[in-house]
Design a protein around this motif. Structure first.
Motif, PDB file in Angstrom:
ATOM      1  N   UNK A  12       0.853  -1.184   0.000  1.00  0.00           N
ATOM      2  CA  UNK A  12       0.000   0.000   0.000  1.00  0.00           C
ATOM      3  C   UNK A  12       0.888   1.234   0.000  1.00  0.00           C
ATOM      4  N   UNK A  13       0.810   2.004  -1.061  1.00  0.00           N
ATOM      5  CA  UNK A  13       1.640   3.197  -1.196  1.00  0.00           C
ATOM      6  C   UNK A  13       2.589   3.088  -2.365  1.00  0.00           C
ATOM      7  N   UNK A  14       2.665   4.152  -3.150  1.00  0.00           N
ATOM      8  CA  UNK A  14       3.531   4.139  -4.327  1.00  0.00           C
ATOM      9  C   UNK A  14       4.698   5.086  -4.234  1.00  0.00           C
ATOM     10  N   UNK A  15       5.094   5.409  -2.995  1.00  0.00           N
ATOM     11  CA  UNK A  15       6.222   6.308  -2.803  1.00  0.00           C
ATOM     12  C   UNK A  15       7.535   5.568  -2.661  1.00  0.00           C
ATOM     13  N   UNK A  16       8.481   6.226  -2.009  1.00  0.00           N
ATOM     14  CA  UNK A  16       9.837   5.698  -1.886  1.00  0.00           C
ATOM     15  C   UNK A  16       9.847   4.342  -1.173  1.00  0.00           C
ATOM     16  N   UNK A  17       9.180   4.259  -0.034  1.00  0.00           N
ATOM     17  CA  UNK A  17       9.162   3.012   0.733  1.00  0.00           C
ATOM     18  C   UNK A  17       8.459   1.911  -0.064  1.00  0.00           C
ATOM     19  N   UNK A  32       3.714  -9.518  -6.192  1.00  0.00           N
ATOM     20  CA  UNK A  32       3.550  -8.186  -5.605  1.00  0.00           C
ATOM     21  C   UNK A  32       2.538  -7.363  -6.396  1.00  0.00           C
ATOM     22  N   UNK A  33       1.619  -6.736  -5.651  1.00  0.00           N
ATOM     23  CA  UNK A  33       0.703  -5.752  -6.229  1.00  0.00           C
ATOM     24  C   UNK A  33       0.833  -4.464  -5.438  1.00  0.00           C
ATOM     25  N   UNK A  34       1.084  -3.373  -6.142  1.00  0.00           N
ATOM     26  CA  UNK A  34       1.187  -2.074  -5.498  1.00  0.00           C
ATOM     27  C   UNK A  34      -0.140  -1.326  -5.660  1.00  0.00           C
ATOM     28  N   UNK A  35      -0.602  -0.707  -4.583  1.00  0.00           N
ATOM     29  CA  UNK A  35      -1.860   0.035  -4.589  1.00  0.00           C
ATOM     30  C   UNK A  35      -1.586   1.459  -4.111  1.00  0.00           C
ATOM     31  N   UNK A  36      -1.994   2.450  -4.917  1.00  0.00           N
ATOM     32  CA  UNK A  36      -1.824   3.842  -4.481  1.00  0.00           C
ATOM     33  C   UNK A  36      -2.821   4.736  -5.211  1.00  0.00           C
ATOM     34  N   UNK A  37      -3.163   5.890  -4.624  1.00  0.00           N
ATOM     35  CA  UNK A  37      -4.212   6.743  -5.199  1.00  0.00           C
ATOM     36  C   UNK A  37      -3.756   7.638  -6.339  1.00  0.00           C
ATOM     37  N   UNK A  38      -2.470   7.860  -6.469  1.00  0.00           N
ATOM     38  CA  UNK A  38      -1.978   8.780  -7.495  1.00  0.00           C
ATOM     39  C   UNK A  38      -2.034   8.156  -8.889  1.00  0.00           C
ATOM     40  N   UNK A  39      -1.785   8.991  -9.903  1.00  0.00           N
ATOM     41  CA  UNK A  39      -1.792   8.518 -11.289  1.00  0.00           C
ATOM     42  C   UNK A  39      -0.530   7.751 -11.644  1.00  0.00           C
ATOM     43  N   UNK A  40       0.542   7.978 -10.900  1.00  0.00           N
ATOM     44  CA  UNK A  40       1.788   7.254 -11.165  1.00  0.00           C
ATOM     45  C   UNK A  40       2.587   7.155  -9.886  1.00  0.00           C
ATOM     46  N   UNK A  41       3.595   6.287  -9.900  1.00  0.00           N
ATOM     47  CA  UNK A  41       4.413   6.064  -8.714  1.00  0.00           C
ATOM     48  C   UNK A  41       5.300   7.273  -8.407  1.00  0.00           C
ATOM     49  N   UNK A  42       5.759   7.369  -7.186  1.00  0.00           N
ATOM     50  CA  UNK A  42       6.663   8.438  -6.736  1.00  0.00           C
ATOM     51  C   UNK A  42       6.182   9.817  -7.197  1.00  0.00           C
ATOM     52  N   UNK A  43       4.890  10.082  -6.945  1.00  0.00           N
ATOM     53  CA  UNK A  43       4.270  11.296  -7.481  1.00  0.00           C
ATOM     54  C   UNK A  43       4.880  12.578  -6.917  1.00  0.00           C
ATOM     55  N   UNK A  44       5.474  12.511  -5.743  1.00  0.00           N
ATOM     56  CA  UNK A  44       6.074  13.714  -5.158  1.00  0.00           C
ATOM     57  C   UNK A  44       7.366  14.114  -5.847  1.00  0.00           C
ATOM     58  N   UNK A  45       7.987  13.191  -6.564  1.00  0.00           N
ATOM     59  CA  UNK A  45       9.269  13.479  -7.209  1.00  0.00           C
ATOM     60  C   UNK A  45       9.251  13.233  -8.708  1.00  0.00           C
ATOM     61  N   UNK A  46       8.778  12.072  -9.140  1.00  0.00           N
ATOM     62  CA  UNK A  46       8.859  11.698 -10.548  1.00  0.00           C
ATOM     63  C   UNK A  46       7.874  12.492 -11.399  1.00  0.00           C
ATOM     64  N   UNK A  47       8.302  12.829 -12.603  1.00  0.00           N
ATOM     65  CA  UNK A  47       7.372  13.314 -13.621  1.00  0.00           C
ATOM     66  C   UNK A  47       6.661  12.092 -14.212  1.00  0.00           C
ATOM     67  N   UNK A  62       7.398  -8.491 -12.811  1.00  0.00           N
ATOM     68  CA  UNK A  62       6.240  -9.180 -12.257  1.00  0.00           C
ATOM     69  C   UNK A  62       5.372  -8.373 -11.318  1.00  0.00           C
ATOM     70  N   UNK A  63       5.731  -7.111 -11.051  1.00  0.00           N
ATOM     71  CA  UNK A  63       4.942  -6.272 -10.147  1.00  0.00           C
ATOM     72  C   UNK A  63       3.698  -5.765 -10.876  1.00  0.00           C
ATOM     73  N   UNK A  64       2.547  -5.823 -10.181  1.00  0.00           N
ATOM     74  CA  UNK A  64       1.292  -5.298 -10.727  1.00  0.00           C
ATOM     75  C   UNK A  64       0.976  -3.963 -10.051  1.00  0.00           C
ATOM     76  N   UNK A  65       0.263  -3.100 -10.750  1.00  0.00           N
ATOM     77  CA  UNK A  65      -0.096  -1.792 -10.221  1.00  0.00           C
ATOM     78  C   UNK A  65      -1.609  -1.613 -10.221  1.00  0.00           C
ATOM     79  N   UNK A  66      -2.130  -1.128  -9.109  1.00  0.00           N
ATOM     80  CA  UNK A  66      -3.535  -0.725  -9.008  1.00  0.00           C
ATOM     81  C   UNK A  66      -3.525   0.736  -8.574  1.00  0.00           C
ATOM     82  N   UNK A  67      -3.949   1.623  -9.458  1.00  0.00           N
ATOM     83  CA  UNK A  67      -3.842   3.056  -9.196  1.00  0.00           C
ATOM     84  C   UNK A  67      -5.226   3.674  -8.972  1.00  0.00           C
ATOM     85  N   UNK A  68      -5.209   4.855  -8.396  1.00  0.00           N
ATOM     86  CA  UNK A  68      -6.447   5.618  -8.268  1.00  0.00           C
ATOM     87  C   UNK A  68      -7.383   5.144  -7.176  1.00  0.00           C
TER      88      UNK A  68
END
Length: 324
Positions: A12-17, A32-47, A62-68
């Protein structure tokens, strides 16, 4: 992690940790499945463009993403073990383990009314000293002057924590011999075969450069005509040092298109330029004539000769008057 090998991990969370944990888990053969509310990972830093590269790389591992969407609740069995993660969008993900990396807020309530607080942290000076001069604060909880920004910031990264702690100890042990903390904000990560470094601030216009297909690439941030931030993936030690030095110098940037064309070469060139020489010190003599230092040997010799000539003339003239 060993007991969950081959099982399902929800991060849970798409930031640094979250990004670092996901990489470590998938290397350990966990789904692994990553879940986060932003449109993309590391939203505070990455474009979006930078994030897209890393997301595609993670997917290839093999990592899956669930966004929004965000975590809503857990399903727990009779033994108290999590079996599923329920999301706000109504979906449910089976889970053998869950990692929650959604960030933190420094707990400063203990110091309210006792220390000056600012920007969510304990306000300190350039020696990490709080409003109570016997109390020092370092790391994520400290809001300290960042000279390159001309303002105080609270930074959250291990590099800042280590260096601010080291500076505080030096300031305590050698109070009258230490300069104020002069820190260039620095963030980095090393996962899989990837390695990126970021320096400065990610504000203003962004200019991407390099090979986003898997080679060396990066980005600059330009605010009010000055370089204020630099990001680089896949660089050499010398190239990382170059973007750090260039960011610290905050060179002027007049043409963003030219900056994109030069890419990494811009930082390397700026970092290799000698610092501007300051004008030589000047002596002002009583006549109002300004003399530049240094006075070279030729001028000194000429002065001695002139002085000797005057002395000789005075001696001759004095003797001549006595004969008169």
């Amino acid at each position: 992690m060993e007991s969950s090998s081959g099982g399902n991990a929800i991060v849970i969370g798409g930031g640094y940790i979250g990004m670092e944990c996901a990489a470590s888990l998938v290397i350990s053969r966990i789904n692994v499945t990553m879940v986060f509310p932003e449109e993309h990972c590391m939203a505070r830093l990455f474009t979006p463009k930078i994030a897209s590269f890393y997301e595609e790389f993670y997917k290839s591992k093999g990592v899956k993403f669930v966004k929004g969407t965000i975590l809503s609740s857990f399903d727990i069995d009779s033994d108290g073990k999590v079996t599923a993660v329920n999301l706000r969008d109504g979906s449910s993900l089976p889970a053998d383990m869950v990692v929650v990396g959604i960030g933190i807020r420094p707990n400063t309530s203990l110091f309210e009314g006792q220390l000056t607080l600012e920007k969510g942290g304990i306000k300190v000076n350039g020696n990490m000293q709080s409003s109570n001069n016997s109390v020092y604060a370092v790391g994520d909880v400290a809001t300290f002057p960042v000279k390159v920004f001309g303002e105080s910031r609270r930074l959250e990264h291990v590099d800042s924590a280590r260096k601010s702690a080291r500076h505080a100890v030096t300031a305590i042990m050698e109070r009258h011999q230490v300069d104020e903390f002069d820190y260039l904000p620095f963030f980095y990560s090393r996962v899989f075969t990837l390695s990126w470094q970021f320096y400065g601030d990610n504000v203003g216009d962004v200019v991407h450069f390099g090979d986003f297909s898997g080679g060396t690439f990066g980005a600059y941030w330009v605010k009010k005509g000055q370089l204020v931030g630099s990001f680089l993936e896949g660089g050499t030690k010398e190239e990382y040092e170059a973007i750090a030095k260039a960011t610290k110098l905050k060179p002027e940037v007049e043409d963003l298109a030219e900056l994109e064309r030069q890419g990494l070469r811009f930082a390397v060139t700026v970092s290799q330029e000698p610092p501007p020489s300051s004008p030589p010190p000047r002596d002002i003599i009583s006549s109002g004539i300004v003399l530049e230092r240094p006075i070279y040997a030729f001028h000194a010799t000429a002065g001695v000769v002139v002085a000797a000539s005057i002395a000789a003339f005075a001696y001759w003239y004095g003797r001549k008057r006595r004969r008169w």
